[in-house]
Scaffold this motif. Structure first.
Motif, short mmCIF file in Angstrom:
data_model
loop_
_atom_site.label_atom_id
_atom_site.label_comp_id
_atom_site.label_asym_id
_atom_site.label_seq_id
_atom_site.Cartn_x
_atom_site.Cartn_y
_atom_site.Cartn_z
N ALA A 108 4.16 -3.49 6.38
CA ALA A 108 3.42 -2.71 5.43
C ALA A 108 3.88 -2.84 4.11
CB ALA A 108 3.41 -1.40 5.84
N VAL A 109 5.01 -2.81 3.86
CA VAL A 109 5.87 -3.06 2.48
C VAL A 109 6.77 -4.00 2.75
CG1 VAL A 109 7.05 -1.76 0.76
CG2 VAL A 109 5.25 -0.80 1.77
N ASP A 110 6.76 -5.25 1.93
CA ASP A 110 7.61 -6.16 2.39
C ASP A 110 8.34 -6.67 1.23
OD1 ASP A 110 8.89 -8.17 3.90
OD2 ASP A 110 7.21 -9.52 4.00
N ASP A 111 9.40 -6.45 0.99
CA ASP A 111 10.46 -6.67 0.10
C ASP A 111 9.49 -6.55 -1.35
OD1 ASP A 111 12.57 -7.83 -1.43
OD2 ASP A 111 12.45 -10.08 -0.67
N VAL A 112 9.88 -5.32 -1.67
CA VAL A 112 9.15 -4.83 -2.99
C VAL A 112 10.34 -4.20 -3.87
CG1 VAL A 112 7.96 -2.80 -4.06
CG2 VAL A 112 6.81 -4.33 -2.23
N SER A 113 10.20 -4.79 -5.16
CA SER A 113 11.15 -4.22 -6.13
C SER A 113 10.28 -4.07 -7.57
CB SER A 113 12.24 -5.35 -6.71
OG SER A 113 13.03 -5.63 -5.32
N PHE A 114 10.71 -2.64 -7.92
CA PHE A 114 10.05 -2.52 -9.39
C PHE A 114 10.71 -0.89 -9.73
CE2 PHE A 114 7.31 1.29 -8.49
CZ PHE A 114 7.22 1.05 -6.79
N CYS A 128 -3.10 -2.35 1.78
CA CYS A 128 -2.01 -3.29 1.26
C CYS A 128 -0.77 -2.81 0.94
CB CYS A 128 -2.79 -3.54 -0.16
SG CYS A 128 -2.62 -2.43 -1.23
N GLY A 129 -0.85 -1.49 1.64
CA GLY A 129 0.50 -0.98 1.69
C GLY A 129 0.92 -0.07 0.41
N LYS A 130 0.14 0.21 -0.31
CA LYS A 130 0.37 1.23 -1.31
C LYS A 130 0.68 2.69 -1.07
CE LYS A 130 -4.62 1.70 -2.94
NZ LYS A 130 -5.27 1.39 -1.49
N THR A 131 -0.08 3.07 0.05
CA THR A 131 0.48 4.49 0.33
C THR A 131 1.81 4.52 1.35
OG1 THR A 131 -1.85 5.23 0.59
CG2 THR A 131 -0.40 6.34 1.95
N MET A 181 -0.76 -4.37 -5.75
CA MET A 181 -0.33 -4.72 -4.39
C MET A 181 -1.14 -5.51 -3.66
SD MET A 181 1.78 -1.78 -2.66
CE MET A 181 2.76 -2.79 -1.38
N TYR A 182 -0.87 -6.61 -2.88
CA TYR A 182 -1.52 -7.28 -2.06
C TYR A 182 -0.67 -7.57 -0.54
CZ TYR A 182 -5.10 -11.05 -0.11
OH TYR A 182 -5.71 -11.48 0.57
N LEU A 183 -1.48 -6.97 0.39
CA LEU A 183 -0.61 -7.36 1.70
C LEU A 183 0.93 -6.99 1.62
CD1 LEU A 183 -2.06 -10.55 3.43
CD2 LEU A 183 -2.09 -8.29 4.11
N GLY A 184 1.37 -5.91 1.14
CA GLY A 184 2.71 -5.53 1.35
C GLY A 184 3.37 -5.92 0.28
N LYS A 185 2.98 -6.76 -0.81
CA LYS A 185 3.72 -7.39 -1.81
C LYS A 185 3.33 -6.69 -3.25
CE LYS A 185 6.36 -10.99 -0.02
NZ LYS A 185 7.64 -10.86 -0.05
N ILE A 186 4.14 -6.61 -3.99
CA ILE A 186 3.61 -6.18 -5.46
C ILE A 186 3.68 -7.74 -6.04
CG2 ILE A 186 4.15 -5.33 -7.69
CD1 ILE A 186 5.06 -2.84 -6.49
N VAL A 187 2.21 -7.97 -6.26
CA VAL A 187 2.09 -9.25 -7.03
C VAL A 187 2.24 -9.48 -8.49
CG1 VAL A 187 0.88 -10.26 -4.94
CG2 VAL A 187 -0.52 -9.23 -6.85
#
Lengths: 376, 355
Positions: A46-52, A68-71, A249-255
């Motif tokens: 759902a959330v895959d390796d996100v950094s921000f 996309c995993g935002k929630t 976000m798209y599919l668990g990633k922040i693009v």
């Protein structure tokens, strides 16, 4: 109703650059179980390796389509979901490792406003208990919230803050309209004096005329109480209005992450371009050249290899389907000015979309298809 | 397509020309425990053959009830059609027998619902649901119906249509289900498609696909479109004409350009101004104060008057009719009464950013 007294998103204050929340390589996976012994056969990433980072005092908007995993990302930051890996730092300390008193203190400092103003308020509780419950749980010797009268006073104060009457505290949720319920939800979050508020689609269930009231209220409260928001929404116009910086976000990633003006004027990721181009504009003079994406969002249980967007990417098609897209997961890159993009060919995007929007009054349409309207 | 248009009835209505659907002063009420809810209370609009009209308004304004009344899908009781007429191809749908309306519903008038998951039957295959309507409305056998169904799916851009026919709704994505709904609506060559919030449950990129599809099909088949939505962006891009509803009434009509760029009714203006947009960043959004009136306690006079920034004493005493301003433009507001010309001038001067 509330009077919008102050300006909404103000240009960054001096200390606004300091990150309040730092998310590093955060992953939240859900196991997929099957068979009689419920063996784990796979994972939904759902959330895959996100950094921000979320800076102190800013509104960080997070957009993306459903699933996309935002929630999940927001809920993981709030410790409502268990992270699989990664860190979330608040003032330098990893809050994912908090326990006991630390965790309890953290719960007060980070609050949430939910999407569904009906489902998120207990129908059997009067408003005084809905707001008072959190105060009770966080009562200490200093704040004196253990005392019923102190709690009731605070409840009344915060009802007034969100533009409701004090005596509404005795009423039950069903006695309120959708907009008023959302105000109660906001009062419940703010009564605990938080620093960081995760607003999960706070206006999505509301009509346009009520939506603007709630957006104004949230902007005012942010000024008044020095709040930092993580504002999740799928409505891009709402996010554009309220946010200082936006992540896509798209599919668990922040693009893509950028300042709001930069992102909307110069999107650098092909998905962001498509998303912005898909928003219907209420101004009939604006005729955008539409980028219609093919197909549906792939399942997060089986995301595509390489760049997750490559199966629907219009840019990849234009570039003659380069191998890199399907083979290599693009790492986020800084394009200057804090504009981060995870796309191998981000440089090609701006060229392709230069002639995207065509403004101009369109010629009057053929009359033969128009309806006639009966006067009364 | 064949229409069972009765030339006699048609001739009675002089000057209707190529009007396909003419709704006149429709009133649909509901008797509930607490009293009478006048969900639709004076709705008039019409659509020409091949025309595109949007009914737009906030939740509870009566737009969906209007559509359901046209389809004769209101249960009576608790519903009560208290007045008005719905002329379709020269016949009043409200006067047809159940058997006659069943021929028209799903045949000449097709409906696309908001929630594709709940409007498809979960225990029947897509093929079974598509062929049901085709067998009912067209003269063909099962094999022929299946062929028509497959073509219908291909027409709405469903890849691998043959295999999809044997799948169940839960095996399809939201966008795909809405395509199936559209295929179902189109399979009997309707003269009128009623789409009730067809993209509200969908994501923005999928919404874009479906809107393009509806527009494309509408032009290709020449069917008229009645679009029901709350989204003024969708309105601007999909239809030619708009009727704005508030509290069970049509309060403004006109072409998309006229209504969205020069709203004649204060409610329409309020709605447009409260939409967040780029230009409004850093400024508080303008709001419509208060909320939609309680259906049991409707205000006297104009129903928008308690929330209206332009209201004056006169507004509470009498409700304005839908005042025609020419070229299909009309507004249910006393500002357009010739007696109050000076007030209209004040309304016309301070105009903010229209979008």
């Amino acid at each position: 109703m509330t009077q919008p007294a102050s300006l909404a998103p103000s240009p960054a204050a001096p200390d606004a650059e300091l990150p309040l929340i730092e998310v590093e390589h955060l992953k939240t996976y859900y196991p997929i179980r099957a068979g009689i012994i419920r063996r784990t056969v796979g994972q939904v990433k759902a959330v895959d390796d996100v950094s921000f980072q979320i800076r102190k005092g800013e509104v960080f908007g997070l957009v993306g389509e459903s699933g996309c995993g935002k929630t999940t990302l927001g809920r993981t930051l709030l410790r409502l979901e268990k992270a699989t890996a990664g860190q979330v730092k608040m003032e330098g300390r990893n809050i994912l490792a908090f326990k006991g008193d630390d965790l309890k203190a953290l719960r007060r400092r980070i609050q949430v406003i939910f999407q569904d103003p009906v489902g998120s308020l207990n129908p059997r509780m009067p408003v005084s208990d809905i707001i008072g419950e959190g105060l009770m749980a966080q009562a200490t010797a200093e704040n004196g919230w253990a005392d019923r009268t102190a709690r009731d006073k605070r409840t009344g104060d915060y009802l007034e803050v969100v533009g409701l009457r004090r005596d509404y505290a005795r009423r039950y949720p069903h006695e309120f309209s959708g907009g008023q319920r959302q105000r109660i939800g906001i009062a419940r979050a703010l009564a605990l004096d938080p620093e960081f508020v995760f607003a999960d689609e706070p206006v999505s269930a509301l009509d346009v005329s009520i939506q603007s009231q709630i957006l104004n209220l949230m902007s005012d409260l942010r000024e008044q109480f020095n709040l930092t928001y993580l504002f999740v929404a799928h409505n891009l116009s709402v996010v554009q209005y309220i946010s200082d910086r936006v992540g896509v976000m798209y599919l668990g990633k922040i693009v893509e992450v950028a300042d709001v003006a930069d992102l909307y004027a110069h999107p650098r990721h092909p998905y962001t371009v498509a998303l912005l181009s898909a928003v219907p504009d209420p101004d009939p003079r604006v005729r955008k050249k539409r980028l219609v994406l093919h197909g549906d969002v792939p399942s997060p249980a089986k995301p595509p290899t390489g760049c997750r967007f490559h199966t629907r990417c219009w840019l990849r098609e234009q570039l003659g389907n380069p191998e890199q897209c399907s083979a290599e997961d693009p790492a986020p890159r800084d394009m200057g000015g804090g504009h981060q993009v995870a796309c191998h060919f981000a440089e090609q995007v701006s060229k392709s979309v230069a002639s995207e929007t065509i403004h101009g009054v369109i010629a009057s349409k053929t009359q033969e298809t128009g309806p006639v309207v009966a006067g009364a | 397509m064949t229409t069972d248009l009765d030339p006699g009835a048609h001739a009675l209505r002089a000057g209707v020309g190529d009007v396909l659907l003419d709704v006149r002063d429709l009133r649909t009420h509901f008797k509930v425990m607490d009293g009478l809810v006048k969900a639709v209370d004076g709705v008039s609009f019409s659509i020409r053959r091949g025309g595109r009209l949007a009914l737009v308004g906030e939740s509870g304004c009566g737009k969906s009830v209007t559509a359901l009344t046209i389809m004769r899908l209101i249960d009576q009781p608790p519903g009560l059609i208290a007045g008005g007429e719905i002329m379709f191809n020269g016949r009043d749908l409200l006067k047809l027998s159940d058997q006659e309306i069943r021929k028209i519903r799903g045949g000449q008038i097709a409906m696309i619902f908001q929630e594709p998951m709940t409007s498809l039957n979960p225990v029947l295959t897509v093929g079974a649901q598509l062929t049901e309507a085709i067998l009912l409305h067209q003269e063909t056998d099962k094999k022929g119906a299946r062929r028509i169904a497959q073509t219908a799916l291909e027409d709405v851009g469903v890849a691998d249509a043959k295999r999809r026919l044997d799948q169940y709704p839960h095996e399809l994505s939201g966008g795909m289900r809405q395509r199936v709904m559209i295929a179902m609506a189109l399979s009997c060559n309707p003269a009128l498609i009623i789409a009730d919030e067809p993209t509200t449950a969908l994501d923005v990129t999928i919404q874009r696909q479906i809107l393009e599809l509806i527009k494309d099909i509408q032009t290709r088949t020449g069917a008229a479109l009645l679009l029901i939505t709350h989204d003024l962006g969708v309105v601007a891009e999909t239809v030619d004409d708009v009727a704005v509803m508030y509290a069970g009434r049509v309060v403004e009509t006109g072409s998309v350009e006229e209504v969205l760029l020069h709203p004649r009714h204060p409610y329409t203006r309020g709605l447009l101004e409260s939409i967040p947009s780029q230009g409004k960043r850093g400024k508080p959004l303008s709001v419509i104060k208060g909320m939609v009136p309680n259906p049991f306690r409707m205000p006297p006079g104009c129903k928008f008057q308690p929330r209206c920034p332009y209201q004056w004493g006169e507004c509470a005493t009498g409700e304005a009719p839908l005042i025609s301003l020419g070229e299909g433009i009309s507004s249910r507001c006393l500002l357009h009464d010739p007696r109050f010309r000076d007030r209209l001038a004040a309304y016309d001067t301070p105009m903010g950013d229209p979008a």
